[in-house]
Design a protein around this motif. Sequence first.
Motif, PDB file in Angstrom:
ATOM      1  N   VAL A 332       0.857  -1.193   0.000  1.00  0.00           N
ATOM      2  CA  VAL A 332       0.000   0.000   0.000  1.00  0.00           C
ATOM      3  C   VAL A 332       0.891   1.241   0.000  1.00  0.00           C
ATOM      4  O   VAL A 332       1.700   1.435   0.916  1.00  0.00           O
ATOM      5  N   PRO A 333       0.785   2.095  -1.022  1.00  0.00           N
ATOM      6  CA  PRO A 333       1.740   3.187  -1.196  1.00  0.00           C
ATOM      7  C   PRO A 333       1.955   4.060   0.037  1.00  0.00           C
ATOM      8  O   PRO A 333       3.097   4.367   0.382  1.00  0.00           O
ATOM      9  N   LYS A 334       0.889   4.459   0.717  1.00  0.00           N
ATOM     10  CA  LYS A 334       1.084   5.370   1.849  1.00  0.00           C
ATOM     11  C   LYS A 334       1.807   4.694   3.003  1.00  0.00           C
ATOM     12  O   LYS A 334       2.578   5.341   3.732  1.00  0.00           O
ATOM     13  N   TYR A 335       1.620   3.373   3.154  1.00  0.00           N
ATOM     14  CA  TYR A 335       2.305   2.659   4.224  1.00  0.00           C
ATOM     15  C   TYR A 335       3.756   2.366   3.846  1.00  0.00           C
ATOM     16  O   TYR A 335       4.649   2.439   4.686  1.00  0.00           O
ATOM     17  N   VAL A 336       3.983   2.044   2.583  1.00  0.00           N
ATOM     18  CA  VAL A 336       5.360   1.855   2.105  1.00  0.00           C
ATOM     19  C   VAL A 336       6.131   3.164   2.226  1.00  0.00           C
ATOM     20  O   VAL A 336       7.279   3.181   2.673  1.00  0.00           O
ATOM     21  N   ASN A 337       5.488   4.268   1.867  1.00  0.00           N
ATOM     22  CA  ASN A 337       6.143   5.569   1.977  1.00  0.00           C
ATOM     23  C   ASN A 337       6.491   5.894   3.427  1.00  0.00           C
ATOM     24  O   ASN A 337       7.562   6.441   3.721  1.00  0.00           O
ATOM     25  N   SER A 338       5.587   5.549   4.335  1.00  0.00           N
ATOM     26  CA  SER A 338       5.838   5.796   5.757  1.00  0.00           C
ATOM     27  C   SER A 338       7.023   4.970   6.245  1.00  0.00           C
ATOM     28  O   SER A 338       7.903   5.482   6.956  1.00  0.00           O
ATOM     29  N   ALA A 339       7.056   3.698   5.853  1.00  0.00           N
ATOM     30  CA  ALA A 339       8.183   2.839   6.236  1.00  0.00           C
ATOM     31  C   ALA A 339       9.477   3.340   5.635  1.00  0.00           C
ATOM     32  O   ALA A 339      10.518   3.381   6.300  1.00  0.00           O
ATOM     33  N   MET A 340       9.425   3.758   4.366  1.00  0.00           N
ATOM     34  CA  MET A 340      10.639   4.226   3.689  1.00  0.00           C
ATOM     35  C   MET A 340      11.166   5.520   4.300  1.00  0.00           C
ATOM     36  O   MET A 340      12.384   5.708   4.412  1.00  0.00           O
ATOM     37  N   GLU A 341      10.281   6.394   4.705  1.00  0.00           N
ATOM     38  CA  GLU A 341      10.725   7.629   5.352  1.00  0.00           C
ATOM     39  C   GLU A 341      11.490   7.309   6.631  1.00  0.00           C
ATOM     40  O   GLU A 341      12.547   7.890   6.898  1.00  0.00           O
ATOM     41  N   LYS A 342      10.970   6.351   7.393  1.00  0.00           N
ATOM     42  CA  LYS A 342      11.632   5.966   8.639  1.00  0.00           C
ATOM     43  C   LYS A 342      12.951   5.258   8.370  1.00  0.00           C
ATOM     44  O   LYS A 342      13.966   5.510   9.029  1.00  0.00           O
ATOM     45  N   LEU A 343      12.955   4.344   7.381  1.00  0.00           N
ATOM     46  CA  LEU A 343      14.185   3.622   7.044  1.00  0.00           C
ATOM     47  C   LEU A 343      15.264   4.573   6.526  1.00  0.00           C
ATOM     48  O   LEU A 343      16.438   4.425   6.856  1.00  0.00           O
ATOM     49  N   THR A 344      14.853   5.545   5.716  1.00  0.00           N
ATOM     50  CA  THR A 344      15.819   6.497   5.176  1.00  0.00           C
ATOM     51  C   THR A 344      16.468   7.313   6.287  1.00  0.00           C
ATOM     52  O   THR A 344      17.685   7.522   6.293  1.00  0.00           O
ATOM     53  N   GLN A 345      15.668   7.739   7.257  1.00  0.00           N
ATOM     54  CA  GLN A 345      16.208   8.467   8.405  1.00  0.00           C
ATOM     55  C   GLN A 345      17.148   7.570   9.208  1.00  0.00           C
ATOM     56  O   GLN A 345      18.248   7.997   9.607  1.00  0.00           O
ATOM     57  N   PHE A 346      16.725   6.340   9.429  1.00  0.00           N
ATOM     58  CA  PHE A 346      17.483   5.410  10.269  1.00  0.00           C
ATOM     59  C   PHE A 346      18.830   5.049   9.642  1.00  0.00           C
ATOM     60  O   PHE A 346      19.883   5.172  10.275  1.00  0.00           O
ATOM     61  N   TYR A 347      18.792   4.618   8.377  1.00  0.00           N
ATOM     62  CA  TYR A 347      20.049   4.249   7.717  1.00  0.00           C
ATOM     63  C   TYR A 347      20.918   5.480   7.487  1.00  0.00           C
ATOM     64  O   TYR A 347      22.164   5.390   7.559  1.00  0.00           O
ATOM     65  N   GLY A 348      20.296   6.619   7.219  1.00  0.00           N
ATOM     66  CA  GLY A 348      21.073   7.825   7.042  1.00  0.00           C
ATOM     67  C   GLY A 348      21.856   8.191   8.296  1.00  0.00           C
ATOM     68  O   GLY A 348      22.977   8.710   8.220  1.00  0.00           O
ATOM     69  N   ARG A 349      21.271   7.908   9.438  1.00  0.00           N
ATOM     70  CA  ARG A 349      21.922   8.234  10.716  1.00  0.00           C
ATOM     71  C   ARG A 349      22.929   7.169  11.124  1.00  0.00           C
ATOM     72  O   ARG A 349      23.987   7.486  11.696  1.00  0.00           O
ATOM     73  N   THR A 350      22.638   5.904  10.833  1.00  0.00           N
ATOM     74  CA  THR A 350      23.455   4.809  11.368  1.00  0.00           C
ATOM     75  C   THR A 350      24.468   4.250  10.388  1.00  0.00           C
ATOM     76  O   THR A 350      25.359   3.496  10.774  1.00  0.00           O
ATOM     77  N   LEU A 351      24.343   4.591   9.098  1.00  0.00           N
ATOM     78  CA  LEU A 351      25.319   4.149   8.104  1.00  0.00           C
ATOM     79  C   LEU A 351      26.134   5.336   7.576  1.00  0.00           C
ATOM     80  O   LEU A 351      26.818   5.196   6.592  1.00  0.00           O
TER      81      LEU A 351
END
Length: 351
Positions: A332-351
Motif C-alpha cells: 500500500v503506497p502510503k504505508y510503504v512511503n511511511s516505512a521508507m521515510e523511517k528507514l531512510t532516516q534510520f540508515y542515514g543516521r546509522t550508516l
Amino acid sequence: MVKTTLKALAVAAVIAGASAQVDAADYRKNPFTLVYDGAITENVPGKVNIHPVTYKLNGLDISANVYTPANFDPKKKYPTVVVAHPNGGVKEQVAGLYAQRLAEQGYITIAADAAYQGASGGQPRYVDKPQNRVEDIHGMADFITQYAGVDSTRLGLLGICGGGGYSLKAAQTDKRFKTVATLSMFNSGRVRRNGFMDSQISSIQERLQQASNARAQEAAGGKVPYANDVQLTDEQIAKLPFEMYRQGFEYYGKTHAHPNSEGRFTLSSLLDLMSFDATNQIELINQPLLMIAGSKADSLYMTEDAFAKATGTKDKELFKIEGATHIETYWVPKYVNSAMEKLTQFYGRTL
C-alpha cells in the motif's frame, strides 16, 4: 474442510500456496519478472539499475538482484543494505520493492532468493530450515561486500516478515551488519511451534511426531511430505480467522503473484523450525535496531516481544505505521512511503 485447512495453515508464515491457482499476469509484463508497483522495466543510464546475479553458497547457486543507485560509479563507495524476503516470498516481490526504493535513496542493495526456494538451487525443493535462512543472510553479505562500489564498513540489514526474524538471528553474531531494521517481523519458530497468536500450543507434540515421521520417510527414500501444501477457494480464504493469512492469500496468490513463490515447505523442516526462536539470545544485538510494524497487524505481538527482549542495544526504536496491517506494509503506497521515510532516516543516521 475448513478445520483441516486451518491446521495446515497454522504452520505457515505468510501464505503463498494459492499462487498456482491464479494467473499472475503482472510478472510476465516485466523483463525482470518483478511484480511490485513502480518496478524497473529497463536499465537506463543515470537511473537506478537492477543487476541479476548468481553466486555460490555452500555449493548451491543463489539467485539475487543487486540494485545500484542513480549515476552509480563503481569507483566510489556507497552504503549498502542486504534485504531478506518473507517466508514463501521471492526477491521479485516486497523485498525487491524495498531494495529498489532504498537504491533510489543512494544505497546499493541486494535481495536474494533463499536457498532451496525461488530461483535458487537446492534439493528437495522448499526445505525451510532456520539455519539455511540465516546462512542466506550471511551469504548475501559475503557476496555484496565484494561488489564494486560497496563500502563494507557501512553495511545495513533489512528483514521483512520471516526474513525479519532471521535477520535478528543473523545480526546477533554477524557484526559486519552495522545496523539492523525489520518490517512486519515474523518469528517463524514461534509460529511453527505455538501456532499463530499461540493458538496451537496443545498440539506441539503431535506436530513434532508428524515431522519426525516425515524425516523418517525421506530417509527411507520415500516421497517428500510437505506442510501447507493447500489450495483454498475465495470463500475458504474469507473464513480464515487471521487477517494476515486472508490478505496473504490475496497478495501472494493474486495481486503480486510470482511463479517462484510458494508457501509450502518440507514437513521435516519442522524438526528445526519448532526448536528455533528469533528472540533467543537477541541481547547479542548491540547494533542500532529499528523495528517497523503496522499498528493494526495481528502479527504485531511478535515485533513487540522481540523489541522488549532486545536489551543489548542502547539505540533501538519501535515504529508503528498507523492503520496498517501486516501485508499492507508490503504494497500500500502510503504505508510503504511511511516505512521508507523511517528507514531512510534510520540508515542515514546509522550508516
